[in-house]
Design an enzyme around this catalytic site. Structure first.
Site, short mmCIF file in Angstrom:
data_model
loop_
_atom_site.label_atom_id
_atom_site.label_comp_id
_atom_site.label_asym_id
_atom_site.label_seq_id
_atom_site.Cartn_x
_atom_site.Cartn_y
_atom_site.Cartn_z
N LEU A 33 -16.81 -51.23 -25.72
CA LEU A 33 -15.49 -51.24 -25.16
C LEU A 33 -14.16 -51.43 -26.07
CD1 LEU A 33 -16.46 -53.15 -21.86
CD2 LEU A 33 -16.56 -50.72 -22.38
N HIS A 34 -13.05 -51.02 -25.82
CA HIS A 34 -12.02 -51.11 -26.66
C HIS A 34 -10.77 -51.22 -25.77
CE1 HIS A 34 -11.35 -47.04 -25.55
NE2 HIS A 34 -12.62 -46.53 -26.29
N HIS A 37 -10.60 -48.98 -22.41
CA HIS A 37 -11.31 -49.42 -21.44
C HIS A 37 -10.70 -50.75 -20.51
CE1 HIS A 37 -14.39 -47.77 -23.99
NE2 HIS A 37 -14.82 -46.90 -22.87
N GLY A 149 -10.04 -42.81 -17.42
CA GLY A 149 -8.90 -42.58 -18.27
C GLY A 149 -8.33 -41.05 -18.29
N ASP A 152 -10.21 -38.55 -21.02
CA ASP A 152 -11.08 -37.26 -20.80
C ASP A 152 -10.51 -36.34 -19.46
OD1 ASP A 152 -13.81 -38.05 -22.31
OD2 ASP A 152 -12.76 -39.95 -21.60
N SER A 187 -11.21 -44.76 -29.04
CA SER A 187 -12.56 -43.98 -28.36
C SER A 187 -13.68 -44.81 -29.22
CB SER A 187 -12.69 -42.61 -29.18
OG SER A 187 -14.09 -42.42 -28.87
P1 AMP Z 1 -16.52 -44.02 -21.97
O1 AMP Z 1 -16.98 -45.18 -22.14
O2 AMP Z 1 -16.02 -43.42 -23.14
O3 AMP Z 1 -17.47 -43.18 -21.07
O4 AMP Z 1 -15.06 -44.21 -21.29
C1 AMP Z 1 -15.17 -44.88 -20.15
C2 AMP Z 1 -13.92 -44.55 -19.24
O5 AMP Z 1 -12.81 -45.19 -20.16
C3 AMP Z 1 -13.60 -43.03 -19.15
O6 AMP Z 1 -12.86 -42.99 -17.63
C4 AMP Z 1 -12.49 -42.65 -20.12
O7 AMP Z 1 -11.66 -41.81 -20.03
C5 AMP Z 1 -11.68 -44.10 -20.33
N1 AMP Z 1 -11.14 -44.13 -21.89
C6 AMP Z 1 -11.80 -43.99 -22.93
N2 AMP Z 1 -11.01 -44.07 -24.00
C7 AMP Z 1 -9.60 -44.30 -23.25
C8 AMP Z 1 -8.42 -44.42 -23.77
N3 AMP Z 1 -7.94 -44.48 -25.14
N4 AMP Z 1 -7.40 -44.64 -23.10
C9 AMP Z 1 -7.55 -44.91 -21.85
N5 AMP Z 1 -8.84 -44.53 -21.23
C10 AMP Z 1 -9.95 -44.35 -22.11
#
Ligand code: AMP
Length: 287
Positions: A33-34, A37, A149, A152, A187
């Site tokens: 997570l960043h 998230h 987010g 995506d 990311s």
């Molecule tokens: P992931 O863990 O990459 O599957 O992402 C989980 C959720 O976090 C998804 O809905 C992504 O679109 C959102 N997300 C990932 N990176 C970002 C970001 N930089 N800004 C906003 N939302 C994000």
């Protein structure tokens, strides 16, 4: 905050919450997570009584085995971040909880009209996997609100379509893209960027800003071509730079053809695949 690994334990907790009439916000993630998230978690805690965050690296959405294997995982670190930002439950299941033997989790939904462009052709089967896991998670959590987010873009558009097509009463809330100081979209994969390539990654953001600046001035295909060229530097390989209708995800030929226009791109920086997007027109359709 509780960390639960079994569907049955999460069920027990959430049943009580629902019986008490409290609202549930849900943030599905793959961990590592960043701040991107975190922004979804914050929005969920503001808008709901209880926030559930799932951490599950879903194998069915990976079309590249290497990417699945290299995907960063660190539950302890994720948990301390989530605790800090007010998450109530982490759901961190194993695959046997998500895809138990004997349970048919395939979703009978035609999404081909939304997958013919951009990520679709480049990642065969990816969105079918995303739909499968999100539907399964929604069946388990049954939230009032779902947080995803803008990062995506194609993903949340497809999930929104699924919610409507299957008449799922959960409301989707889309949160803005959180960026590093130089503009690179945050990311989980960014940690894999080499220190030699990292300083050049803001090129992606620059190419999207260029598209926004030139929308009124140049033909769309000229903008796409120039943006693509700007991304072809050493060790970078753009896969696409597409300007599409934000509702249909189909290419826009003329600016006057659509009210909701978004530029989306995917770029390989070395062996790391980065995606990003920017709404060029019609911000009101997303928030
Ligand atoms: P992931 O863990 O990459 O599957 O992402 C989980 C959720 O976090 C998804 O809905 C992504 O679109 C959102 N997300 C990932 N990176 C970002 C970001 N930089 N800004 C906003 N939302 C994000």
């Amino acid at each position: 905050m509780r960390i639960l690994k079994r569907v049955s334990s999460l069920d027990r907790h959430l049943d009580i919450i629902r019986e008490e009439g409290r609202t549930i916000g849900f943030v599905p993630t793959m961990g590592a997570l960043h701040k991107g998230h975190v922004s979804l978690i914050k929005k969920s805690t503001e808008e709901n009584d209880i926030t559930v965050c799932s951490i599950y690296v879903n194998p069915t959405q990976f079309n590249d085995k290497d990417d699945l294997e290299k995907y960063p995982r660190n539950l302890e670190k994720d948990a301390s971040l989530l605790r800090k930002f007010g998450c109530d439950y982490i759901f961190a299941p194993s695959s046997s909880q998500i895809y138990p033997k004997g349970l048919d989790t395939k979703v009978d939904l035609d999404i081909s009209h939304l997958t013919s462009e951009m990520e679709g052709p480049n990642r065969p089967g990816h969105f079918e996997g995303v739909v499968q896991v999100v539907k399964r998670l929604l069946d388990i959590v049954n939230p009032n609100n779902l947080y995803m987010g803008q990062k995506d873009f194609q993903q949340f558009t497809i999930i929104n379509y699924m919610l409507k097509a299957l008449d799922i009463p959960t409301r989707l809330r889309v949160c803005p893209i959180i960026r590093e100081e130089d503009g690179l979209a945050m990311s989980s994969r960014n940690v894999r960027l080499s220190s030699a390539l990292r300083p050049h990654c803001n090129l992606i953001y620059k190419s999207l800003k260029y598209a926004k600046e030139k929308l009124e001035e140049l033909n769309i295909n000229v903008i796409e071509d120039r943006a693509l060229s700007s991304l072809k530097i050493q060790n970078f390989r753009p896969e696409y730079f597409d300007i599409v209708d934000g509702h249909t995800l189909k290419p826009v030929e003329k600016m006057s053809d659509a009210e909701y226009i978004v530029a989306c791109t995917a770029v390989w920086a070395g062996d790391v695949r980065l995606i990003d997007n920017m709404i060029l027109r019609g911000e009101k359709y997303i928030r």
